[in-house]
Every structure is written in C-alpha cells, then in structure tokens.
Design a protein around this motif. Structure first.
Motif, short mmCIF file in Angstrom:
data_model
loop_
_atom_site.label_atom_id
_atom_site.label_comp_id
_atom_site.label_asym_id
_atom_site.label_seq_id
_atom_site.Cartn_x
_atom_site.Cartn_y
_atom_site.Cartn_z
N GLU A 51 0.82 -1.22 0.00
CA GLU A 51 0.00 0.00 0.00
C GLU A 51 0.85 1.27 0.00
O GLU A 51 0.46 2.28 -0.57
N ASP A 52 2.03 1.21 0.62
CA ASP A 52 2.89 2.39 0.73
C ASP A 52 4.04 2.39 -0.27
O ASP A 52 4.79 3.36 -0.34
N GLU B 117 4.31 5.45 -3.06
CA GLU B 117 4.58 6.75 -2.44
C GLU B 117 5.96 6.76 -1.78
O GLU B 117 6.71 7.72 -1.91
N THR B 118 6.31 5.68 -1.09
CA THR B 118 7.61 5.61 -0.41
C THR B 118 8.77 5.66 -1.40
O THR B 118 9.71 6.44 -1.22
#
Length: 165
Positions: free
Chosen positions: A49-50, A53-54
């Motif tokens: 999920e991250d 963006e990460t």
C-alpha cells in the motif's frame, strides 16, 4: 542403439520433470539474518500500500532518508541502464489510469547472484550513488533474498501526494 535410446529417454524425462518445479529461492545468509536482527526496529518495512509513495519520496528526497534502512519487495533486474551506467535494480510497475510506469531504485554492494526477474526482498541503507554524473537515490544492500511467491508486480497509484517539481 537401444541403450542410447533408453539413455536419451531417461535424460529427456529428467529434464521434463524439472520443468514443472518452481524457481529455487535464495535465502538470507546467517550473516544477513544477524545484521537484520541487530538493526531490529530501525528497519522500515514498506508495504504494498505504501510502496509507490515511499519509493517516489526516496527518489525525490534522498538527503532526507540517507542513512535510514528500508526493506522492500519487487522485481529484480540484473542490469538496468541509468544515465548510461549499468546497475542492478529493483522495481514495480505503477499504474495510473491507462499509463504504466516502471519505478524502482538501483542496488549497490550486491554480492549475491540473483536470477533476472526474480521476486526479491531487499533490506538496504538509503544513500546517493553516482550515475552518469548525476547523484540518484541508491539502495546499499544489507540483505537480499528471493522469495518463492511473487507479490503484486503492478500497483495502482494516483500519483504523489505532493508536487516534486
């Protein structure tokens, strides 16, 4: 002639039997396990999920993350051209509407031979690396393993939460 035919059949059956087997995994070494245990909670595990963006934040803001340890999964590419420099690379494909973009980071200090296209979990120190005269975010490998089961190679992503221009 019959012996040769029998031998040939045996060899072919052995080869065909191996075709149905899954790829061999490459586990962490005892040394890598020890290093990760010592790092403990200092390792930032990146979830699916991250991931998008990460990784984009790591790419655009290397200095803010330098020295931190991140653990992420993705597809391993043995050689990716980055500004004219060949480097091992870990990536996923980000899908935004109908547009697909490969996004990933180069790997430094990789000592294991990994198969191209393998699903890997890499734990690495974030640092800048020189690629064709430009400093880019690089994963300095602390530990890497191939996994028997691949994760999600394509992630749906609507774009960064803020502007990187």
């Amino acid at each position: 002639m019959r012996r040769f035919a029998a031998l040939l059949c045996a060899v072919l059956l052995t080869v065909l039997a191996g075709c149905g087997q899954s790829a061999k995994t490459i586990p962490l070494t005892d040394r890598e396990k020890d290093i990760l245990a010592q790092m403990g909670d200092d390792v930032v595990a990146v979830s699916d999920e991250d991931w998008a963006e990460t990784v984009t934040e790591l790419q655009y803001h290397c200095d803010a993350f330098t020295g931190q340890v991140y653990q992420l999964e993705g597809i391993f590419r043995a050689s990716q051209e980055i500004n004219g420099v060949e480097a091992p690379y870990v990536y996923r494909t980000l899908v935004n509407g109908g547009e697909k973009t490969e996004t990933g980071l180069p790997l430094a200090y990789l000592t294991k031979e990994l198969p191209d296209g393998a699903w890997v979990r890499v734990s690495a120190i974030i640092n800048g690396g020189e690629y064709g005269g430009e400093t880019l975010t690089t994963l300095e490998v602390v530990a890497v393993e191939t996994l028997a089961k691949a994760g999600v190679a394509e992630l749906t992503w609507s774009g960064s939460a803020h502007n990187h221009s």
